[in-house]
Design a protein around this motif. Structure first.
Motif, PDB file in Angstrom:
ATOM      1  N   GLY A 149       5.061   7.410  -6.999  1.00 14.95           N
ATOM      2  CA  GLY A 149       4.725   6.640  -5.811  1.00 14.95           C
ATOM      3  C   GLY A 149       4.199   5.254  -6.157  1.00 14.95           C
ATOM      4  N   LYS A 150       4.103   4.439  -5.131  1.00 21.85           N
ATOM      5  CA  LYS A 150       3.628   3.072  -5.287  1.00 21.85           C
ATOM      6  C   LYS A 150       2.987   2.650  -3.972  1.00 21.85           C
ATOM      7  N   SER A 151       1.890   1.887  -4.070  1.00 18.66           N
ATOM      8  CA  SER A 151       1.235   1.400  -2.853  1.00 18.66           C
ATOM      9  C   SER A 151       0.903  -0.080  -2.993  1.00 18.66           C
ATOM     10  N   TRP A 152       0.831  -0.757  -1.831  1.00 19.27           N
ATOM     11  CA  TRP A 152       0.520  -2.179  -1.786  1.00 19.27           C
ATOM     12  C   TRP A 152      -0.489  -2.423  -0.660  1.00 19.27           C
ATOM     13  N   LEU A 153      -1.280  -3.450  -0.829  1.00 20.69           N
ATOM     14  CA  LEU A 153      -2.173  -3.909   0.236  1.00 20.69           C
ATOM     15  C   LEU A 153      -1.688  -5.279   0.680  1.00 20.69           C
ATOM     16  N   LYS A 154      -1.177  -5.353   1.910  1.00 24.59           N
ATOM     17  CA  LYS A 154      -0.617  -6.596   2.444  1.00 24.59           C
ATOM     18  C   LYS A 154      -1.275  -6.909   3.789  1.00 24.59           C
ATOM     19  N   ASN A 155      -1.993  -8.046   3.834  1.00 25.54           N
ATOM     20  CA  ASN A 155      -2.609  -8.498   5.079  1.00 25.54           C
ATOM     21  C   ASN A 155      -3.462  -7.417   5.737  1.00 25.54           C
ATOM     22  N   GLY A 156      -4.217  -6.720   4.912  1.00 30.53           N
ATOM     23  CA  GLY A 156      -5.101  -5.684   5.427  1.00 30.53           C
ATOM     24  C   GLY A 156      -4.416  -4.378   5.768  1.00 30.53           C
ATOM     25  N   LYS A 157      -3.148  -4.253   5.455  1.00 31.02           N
ATOM     26  CA  LYS A 157      -2.405  -3.024   5.735  1.00 31.02           C
ATOM     27  C   LYS A 157      -1.958  -2.384   4.427  1.00 31.02           C
ATOM     28  N   TYR A 158      -2.044  -1.061   4.368  1.00 31.08           N
ATOM     29  CA  TYR A 158      -1.573  -0.332   3.194  1.00 31.08           C
ATOM     30  C   TYR A 158      -0.125   0.106   3.407  1.00 31.08           C
ATOM     31  N   ILE A 159       0.693  -0.204   2.440  1.00 32.28           N
ATOM     32  CA  ILE A 159       2.091   0.233   2.453  1.00 32.28           C
ATOM     33  C   ILE A 159       2.299   1.142   1.244  1.00 32.28           C
ATOM     34  N   SER A 160       2.863   2.294   1.462  1.00 32.74           N
ATOM     35  CA  SER A 160       3.029   3.241   0.361  1.00 32.74           C
ATOM     36  C   SER A 160       4.402   3.904   0.409  1.00 32.74           C
ATOM     37  N   VAL A 161       4.894   4.206  -0.765  1.00 32.08           N
ATOM     38  CA  VAL A 161       6.161   4.922  -0.923  1.00 32.08           C
ATOM     39  C   VAL A 161       5.912   6.104  -1.847  1.00 32.08           C
ATOM     40  N   PHE A 162       6.380   7.276  -1.435  1.00 35.31           N
ATOM     41  CA  PHE A 162       6.247   8.480  -2.254  1.00 35.31           C
ATOM     42  C   PHE A 162       7.614   9.142  -2.356  1.00 35.31           C
ATOM     43  N   ALA A 163       7.997   9.560  -3.560  1.00 33.54           N
ATOM     44  CA  ALA A 163       9.294  10.209  -3.770  1.00 33.54           C
ATOM     45  C   ALA A 163       9.125  11.387  -4.724  1.00 33.54           C
ATOM     46  N   SER A 164       9.968  12.384  -4.530  1.00 31.02           N
ATOM     47  CA  SER A 164       9.931  13.542  -5.431  1.00 31.02           C
ATOM     48  C   SER A 164      11.332  14.110  -5.600  1.00 31.02           C
ATOM     49  N   ILE A 165      11.541  14.706  -6.751  1.00 26.52           N
ATOM     50  CA  ILE A 165      12.765  15.461  -7.038  1.00 26.52           C
ATOM     51  C   ILE A 165      12.325  16.832  -7.530  1.00 26.52           C
ATOM     52  N   ASN A 166      12.622  17.857  -6.771  1.00 26.57           N
ATOM     53  CA  ASN A 166      12.288  19.220  -7.173  1.00 26.57           C
ATOM     54  C   ASN A 166      13.516  19.908  -7.758  1.00 26.57           C
ATOM     55  N   ASN A 167      13.273  20.761  -8.752  1.00 26.41           N
ATOM     56  CA  ASN A 167      14.357  21.442  -9.466  1.00 26.41           C
ATOM     57  C   ASN A 167      15.357  20.406  -9.986  1.00 26.41           C
TER      58      ASN A 167
END
Length: 220
Positions: A149-167
């Motif tokens: 995952g990755k997160s950013w703080l932009k103009n007081g807002k949190y933006i986040s991306v989460f990814a997963s691969i199972n099996n």
């Protein structure tokens, strides 16, 4: 009866190692009494018992394994968290000692009796019965899961991306199953088994192959 153990070790400020193990022995503790029930409406000529139930007596299932999932599970994972607000993790899993649920009806004394003669099947020896009723053990298997995952703080807002691969390796595995009870006596079960392609063999279900998950979020 079983035991579980979990360990976390901080290799560095950014890297963490985890290990979890669960090992158990889950078996039936006694021989329960088995009764079958059926609908008596409009089928008098075909019923086993007009009262709608039949007591089969004790099922000899003590010490058979419970079919409730792997009785041995080990997971080892490593996670990296970067100061720049991104992270990745890998987890390797090993699952073993999984069994199909047993049919209790075939473990009663009625299993030995020929319904046409009312006496025991001549070939229903302890050895032959043990071979037919051997509990099915499912294959042991490994799974590898990846997350990040990755997160950013932009103009007081949190933006986040989460990814997963199972099996990740797309492993094919049976996660559970059960014996059918359609062949309720020795003669039926043996004939079906000798056919080469049993009509009422144990049923199994399978776990998911490789799966993907992606999540995008904005927090105000």
């Amino acid at each position: 009866m079983g035991t579980e153990l979990g360990v976390e070790y901080q290799i560095s400020s950014a890297v963490q190692l985890t290990a979890v193990a669960a090992i158990g022995k889950y078996v039936f503790a006694n021989h329960p009494n088995i009764t079958i029930n059926f609908d008596t409406a409009n089928a008098e000529d075909e019923l086993i018992n007009l009262e709608g139930s039949k007591d089969l007596g004790k099922a000899n299932i003590k010490d058979y394994k419970l079919g409730q999932g792997p009785q041995k599970a080990v997971a080892i994972g490593i996670n990296y968290r970067d100061p720049k607000y991104w992270w990745v993790g890998v987890t390797a899993n090993y699952l073993a000692n999984n069994y199909a649920n047993i049919s209790t009806i075939t473990r009663t004394n009625s299993f030995y009796i020929d319904p046409e003669t009312g006496i025991n099947f001549p070939d229903a020896t302890n050895e032959n019965v043990s071979q037919l009723l051997a509990q099915q053990s499912l294959d042991n298997f490994y799974l590898l899961n990846l997350v990040g995952g990755k997160s950013w703080l932009k103009n007081g807002k949190y933006i986040s991306v989460f990814a997963s691969i199972n099996n990740a390796f797309d492993t094919t595995f049976r996660s559970g199953g059960y014996e059918q009870s359609r062949n309720g006596n020795f003669g039926q079960l043996r004939q079906d088994a000798l056919s080469g392609s049993p009509s009422f063999a144990p049923k199994y279900w399978y776990g998911y192959g490789r799966t993907y998950f992606l999540n995008f979020a904005i927090s105000f």
